[in-house]
Design a protein around this motif. Structure first.
Motif, PDB file in Angstrom:
ATOM      1  N   THR A 171      -0.887   2.400   1.080  1.00  0.00           N
ATOM      2  CA  THR A 171       0.271   2.805   1.914  1.00  0.00           C
ATOM      3  C   THR A 171       0.042   2.134   3.134  1.00  0.00           C
ATOM      4  OG1 THR A 171       0.522   4.872   0.523  1.00  0.00           O
ATOM      5  CG2 THR A 171       1.454   4.963   3.009  1.00  0.00           C
ATOM      6  N   GLY A 172      -1.280   2.180   3.729  1.00  0.00           N
ATOM      7  CA  GLY A 172      -1.515   1.652   5.015  1.00  0.00           C
ATOM      8  C   GLY A 172      -1.260   0.278   5.369  1.00  0.00           C
ATOM      9  N   ALA A 173      -1.599  -0.454   4.301  1.00  0.00           N
ATOM     10  CA  ALA A 173      -1.745  -1.883   4.330  1.00  0.00           C
ATOM     11  C   ALA A 173      -0.071  -2.473   4.438  1.00  0.00           C
ATOM     12  CB  ALA A 173      -1.963  -2.494   3.039  1.00  0.00           C
ATOM     13  N   VAL A 174       0.938  -1.786   3.468  1.00  0.00           N
ATOM     14  CA  VAL A 174       2.292  -1.941   3.444  1.00  0.00           C
ATOM     15  C   VAL A 174       2.845  -1.554   4.622  1.00  0.00           C
ATOM     16  CG1 VAL A 174       4.491  -1.756   2.431  1.00  0.00           C
ATOM     17  CG2 VAL A 174       2.364  -1.989   0.925  1.00  0.00           C
ATOM     18  N   ALA A 175       2.420  -0.341   5.320  1.00  0.00           N
ATOM     19  CA  ALA A 175       3.063   0.165   6.493  1.00  0.00           C
ATOM     20  C   ALA A 175       2.933  -0.781   7.795  1.00  0.00           C
ATOM     21  CB  ALA A 175       2.526   1.736   6.742  1.00  0.00           C
ATOM     22  N   LYS A 176       1.669  -1.506   7.829  1.00  0.00           N
ATOM     23  CA  LYS A 176       1.173  -2.379   8.910  1.00  0.00           C
ATOM     24  C   LYS A 176       2.019  -3.726   8.542  1.00  0.00           C
ATOM     25  CE  LYS A 176      -2.515  -4.521  11.410  1.00  0.00           C
ATOM     26  NZ  LYS A 176      -3.867  -4.841  11.287  1.00  0.00           N
ATOM     27  N   LYS A 177       2.351  -4.186   7.580  1.00  0.00           N
ATOM     28  CA  LYS A 177       3.023  -5.499   7.069  1.00  0.00           C
ATOM     29  C   LYS A 177       4.339  -5.198   7.444  1.00  0.00           C
ATOM     30  CE  LYS A 177       1.069  -7.691   2.949  1.00  0.00           C
ATOM     31  NZ  LYS A 177       1.141  -7.840   1.601  1.00  0.00           N
ATOM     32  N   LEU A 178       5.015  -3.913   7.265  1.00  0.00           N
ATOM     33  CA  LEU A 178       6.408  -3.800   7.734  1.00  0.00           C
ATOM     34  C   LEU A 178       6.681  -3.129   9.100  1.00  0.00           C
ATOM     35  CD1 LEU A 178       7.493  -2.532   4.249  1.00  0.00           C
ATOM     36  CD2 LEU A 178       7.826  -4.729   5.210  1.00  0.00           C
ATOM     37  N   GLY A 179       5.488  -2.989   9.881  1.00  0.00           N
ATOM     38  CA  GLY A 179       5.890  -2.601  11.134  1.00  0.00           C
ATOM     39  C   GLY A 179       6.012  -1.089  11.315  1.00  0.00           C
ATOM     40  N   ARG A 180       5.261  -0.367  10.253  1.00  0.00           N
ATOM     41  CA  ARG A 180       5.562   1.039  10.562  1.00  0.00           C
ATOM     42  C   ARG A 180       4.064   1.530  10.979  1.00  0.00           C
ATOM     43  NH1 ARG A 180       9.862  -1.391   8.301  1.00  0.00           N
ATOM     44  NH2 ARG A 180      11.394  -0.073   7.079  1.00  0.00           N
ATOM     45  N   ASN A 181       3.938   2.615  11.560  1.00  0.00           N
ATOM     46  CA  ASN A 181       2.738   3.277  11.906  1.00  0.00           C
ATOM     47  C   ASN A 181       2.201   4.278  10.590  1.00  0.00           C
ATOM     48  OD1 ASN A 181       2.159   2.594  14.830  1.00  0.00           O
ATOM     49  ND2 ASN A 181       4.240   3.528  14.577  1.00  0.00           N
ATOM     50  N   TYR A 182       0.987   4.016  10.383  1.00  0.00           N
ATOM     51  CA  TYR A 182       0.442   4.902   9.322  1.00  0.00           C
ATOM     52  C   TYR A 182      -0.732   5.704   9.764  1.00  0.00           C
ATOM     53  CZ  TYR A 182      -3.936   2.078   9.524  1.00  0.00           C
ATOM     54  OH  TYR A 182      -5.123   1.506   9.918  1.00  0.00           O
ATOM     55  N   VAL A 183      -0.766   7.014   9.024  1.00  0.00           N
ATOM     56  CA  VAL A 183      -1.799   7.787   9.032  1.00  0.00           C
ATOM     57  C   VAL A 183      -2.304   8.444   7.697  1.00  0.00           C
ATOM     58  CG1 VAL A 183      -0.401  10.073   9.590  1.00  0.00           C
ATOM     59  CG2 VAL A 183      -2.905   9.887  10.245  1.00  0.00           C
TER      60      VAL A 183
END
Lengths: 379, 379
Positions: free
Chosen positions: B242-254
Motif C-alpha cells: 500500500t505504501g509503495a503504490v501510494a508513494k508512486k501515485l503521490g498519495r501520503n501513506y501511514v
DNA sequence: TCTATTCATGAATCGACTT
DNA sequence: TAAGTCGATTCATGAATAG
C-alpha cells in the motif's frame, strides 16, 4: 390450503428406490412458508439444497436510465425486511429448517449479493455449517451503473457449504474437469443472465419473476454436487429453475414457494420438460475467448510507467501517459483511442495500433505490450 | 519501543498543505498492535483505508492448510463458537479504531477469503458502515486444488464501504472508465498474483511475507478512491504494498505493523520508489468537475445567435433560441432542459446533448459549442 | 431473405448545488 | 432544512423493425 400440491410433474424422473417412490412430496411444490413447509419433510432426506433467498435490497427512490426510462427494480414485498436483525432471524430460521432435512453428507448452495451474502455466510458458520467454497457468478451482461457512482455490480456470490466439517459431499470432480476442457473447474463462473426465450413472461409480456436464475447456473451446481436420482430441495422455488434443471438431469426435486402465481408458472414450465439422456445434455460453457486487457493494465502491471511518452509510428504526434491510464496531448485528454482520434482530427482510432513506444532502438506499438501481459496471464 | 518510526521514506511525496507537513505520522510505519497504534492518529484524518487483516487470529493454522490435511484441533461446537467469537471481537475492535480515524467521506477497502470475509462484511454492516460494492479479485494464476475435492479457489473478495449511508466518497469514475478503454469499470478485477521480481525475497530466496498483495491491486484501489495528496492508511501494512503504490501515485501513506522484519522490508522497498510528477498524476476529470458554462454564454460570446434553430439529433423536434437564452418550441418555452423534456413528454432532459445545431453539413450537439468555449477559457 | 438499425431491459442499496 | 434547479449518466444481448 393444500400443503402438498401434486403438479403436472408429480412423477419422479428417476426414483432409484421403492422408498422414494412412496414419498408423496417428491417432485412437487409445497405451497407455504419455507420453515413451516419444511416440517412436512423427513429429516436427513435431501442430498442437495439450492437456495435463492430474498436479498433484502434497500433501494431508495426510482432509478432512471440515461435515456430517462425507468428501471424495473426488484421492490417486491417479500424482499423487504425491517432491519438487519429481522433478516438475520429469518435467515437463521430457514437455515435451521434446511439443516434438519439435509443428509449428513449433503450440500447446500446459497446465492446472494453484497446486500445479504455476508450475513448469510456468517450465520452459516455460526450454525456449524462448513464452507467448502464461495463461487462467483460473473455476469457477461450485467446492468450498468447509471449514475457513475460505483463499480458496475457484475457478479453474485454463491456459498457452497456442508452440514459439518466432517461431511464428505458429492463432488463430481472429473466430470467438471472434462467439461472445462481438462482444466479444474474454478470458483469463478462466467455465465450470462437469464434472458430471451428462457425468461418466463406473462400474457402482457412482463417477466413473471423479478430474479429468475439462468438454467446454466443450476446445471453447473447440480452437475457438481449431485448424482442422478438424488433429491434436490429449493426452499425459495420461485418459477422453478431448480426443478426444471433437476428434471432434465434426472434428479428428484422438491420446492417450497409462497406465491401461487410462481407455483403455477413453475408447474407449467416443469411439465414441459423431458428428462434427457444425460449424455446428450450440454452445459452452457463459460466464455473461453481471449480476455480483454484494458490499457490501464499496462500501468498496473508496471509494463508502462506514468509519464511515458507515446508517439505515432512516424513520431509526428506524441502524448504523455498519466497515472490513471489517460493520455494527454496538448489540450486533448482521454483514452488512447479518443486522444488518437483527436490529434488526427478523425472520428475514431484504434489506440492500440496507433500509439507506439520507443524501447531502446525499436519503436513498437503498445499492442505488443498488451501481448506480453496476455502471455504472462496464461503462464 | 518507538511508536513512530521515521523511515527512509519519511518525506511526504505530495504534502498539499502546511498542516499535513507538520504531522509526524505521515508517510511512516507505526510499529505495534493495530488498535493501540491507531490511537496515535487524530480522528477524521484519513481519506482511504486498505486493510488486509489476518484470516485466523484465534483459529490457528487449521483453516488455511493448503493440502487440506485433517486438523487435530478440537472441533466441538463450543470451541468453534468461541473461535469465531474471538475473531469477531478482534474484527470489531480494529474496524472501530479505523472508523474513528476515517474522514466522514472516506473509503474503506477490506480484502479477505471465504474464511473470514463474511464475518467482516456482517460486522461492517452492524457497525453502520455502508457497503458500496463487493469486488472480486480474479487470480489469473491461482494455486490449484490438489485433492480434487473442491473448486479451485481462484479469487478473493474485497469490500468497499463508507462510514455511513450518507457519505459521498471519492470515486474517479471517468478516470477508471478511461483506464478501462472507455467502458465503466466492473466489480470483477482480473489480476495476476504477486510473483517474480515484485515478490520480496530474503537472502535465502524465501518470500518475506506469505500473502504479499500485487501492486496492481492497490494501484486500482487508489486510482478509484483517492486523489493525489490524500492520506492512505493500511492497518496491516506487511511489506508495504500500500505504501509503495501510494508513494508512486503521490498519495501520503501511514502503516501499522507489528513485525519488525516486515517493517524493515517495507521501508527499504518504499525508499526506492519515486513519485511521479504532478502532471502525470492528474486524474481524468468528468464533466461535472469542469467549469460550468451556462447556456446564455453561447449567446454572450456569439457562438450562437438569437433566432438560431435547434433540432434533436434526428431533426424530429425543433426550437428557436431567444435572446434571453430561453427556447421556444410551439407553445413550450423555457430552458434548453425544460423545453427538451416538454417536447418529448418526459420528466427530464439534458438539453446540452439533446439539442443539436446544423453547421454546414454536420449536425452536432450544442454541448460541442460549450466545449469550444471551455477550451478558449483554458488558453 | 438478409442486413442494418433501433429498441428494450437485467437483484440497483446509483446527485449536487442553490436558495 | 427543505424545496427547487441544473444537468450528468449505460453495456451486452436479443428482439423487433426498417431497408
Amino acid at each position: 390450503m393444500r400443503v402438498l400440491r401434486t403438479g403436472v410433474s408429480a412423477v419422479a424422473p428417476l426414483p432409484p428406490s421403492e422408498l422414494q417412490a412412496q414419498q408423496a412430496w417428491l417432485n412437487t411444490i409445497i405451497k407455504g412458508d419455507c420453515v413451516a413447509a419444511l416440517e412436512k419433510l423427513p429429516s436427513k432426506s435431501v442430498d442437495l439444497v439450492f437456495a435463492d433467498p430474498p436479498y433484502n435490497l434497500q433501494l431508495g427512490g426510482d432509478l432512471h436510465r440515461p435515456d430517462h426510462s425507468k428501471v424495473d427494480a426488484c421492490d417486491d414485498h417479500w424482499d423487504q425486511f425491517a432491519s438487519f436483525e429481522a433478516y438475520d432471524a429469518f435467515t437463521r430460521a430457514w437455515l435451521l429448517a434446511v439443516r434438519r432435512v439435509m443428509k449428513p453428507d449433503g450440500s447446500l448452495y446459497v446465492i446472494g449479493s453484497y446486500h445479504n451474502i455476508f450475513r448469510v455466510g456468517a450465520i452459516l458458520q455460526d450454525l456449524g455449517f462448513w464452507i467448502m467454497n464461495d463461487i462467483i457468478w460473473l455476469k457477461s451482461n450485467p446492468m450498468p451503473n447509471f449514475r457513475g457512482k460505483r463499480f458496475t455490480n457484475a457478479h453474485e456470490t454463491i456459498i457452497w457449504a456442508t452440514k459439518s466439517k466432517d461431511a464428505k459431499p458429492t463432488f463430481n470432480y472429473d466430470a467438471l474437469k472434462t467439461f472445462n476442457d481438462d482444466l479444474q473447474m474454478r470458483s469463478d463462473w462466467h455465465l450470462p443472465l437469464c434472458t430471451g426465450a428462457e425468461r418466463l413472461k406473462d400474457d402482457g409480456g412482463q417477466k413473471v419473476h423479478p430474479t429468475q436464475k439462468p438454467e446454466s447456473l443450476l446445471y453447473r451446481v447440480l452437475t457438481a454436487s449431485s448424482k442422478p436420482g438424488d433429491v434436490v430441495l429449493d426452499p425459495f422455488f420461485g418459477t422453478g429453475t431448480t426443478g426444471a434443471v433437476a428434471k432434465k438431469l434426472g434428479r428428484n426435486y422438491v420446492g417450497v414457494e409462497r406465491e401461487q402465481a410462481y407455483i403455477d408458472a413453475a408447474e407449467a414450465r416443469i411439465g414441459e420438460i423431458e428428462t434427457g439422456d444425460a449424455s446428450t445434455l450440454e452445459m452452457q460453457k463459460g466464455k473461453r475467448s481471449e480476455r480483454r486487457i484494458p490499457f490501464g493494465s499496462l500501468l498496473e502491471t508496471g509494463v508502462l510507467k506514468p509519464g511515458a511518452k507515446l508517439t505515432c509510428s512516424k513520431g509526428r504526434y506524441y502524448a504523455i501517459v498519466r497515472a490513471d491510464g489517460s493520455l494527454k496531448s496538448g489540450d486533448h485528454t482521454g483514452s488512447i483511442h479518443k486522444v488518437g482520434a483527436l490529434v488526427q482530427g478523425q472520428q475514431a482510432c484504434n489506440g492500440w495500433t496507433f500509439w507506439h513506444i520507443d524501447t531502446g532502438q525499436v519503436r513498437k506499438p503498445i499492442d505488443d505490450l498488451r501481448q506480453e501481459i496476455r502471455s504472462r496471464l496464461h503462464t
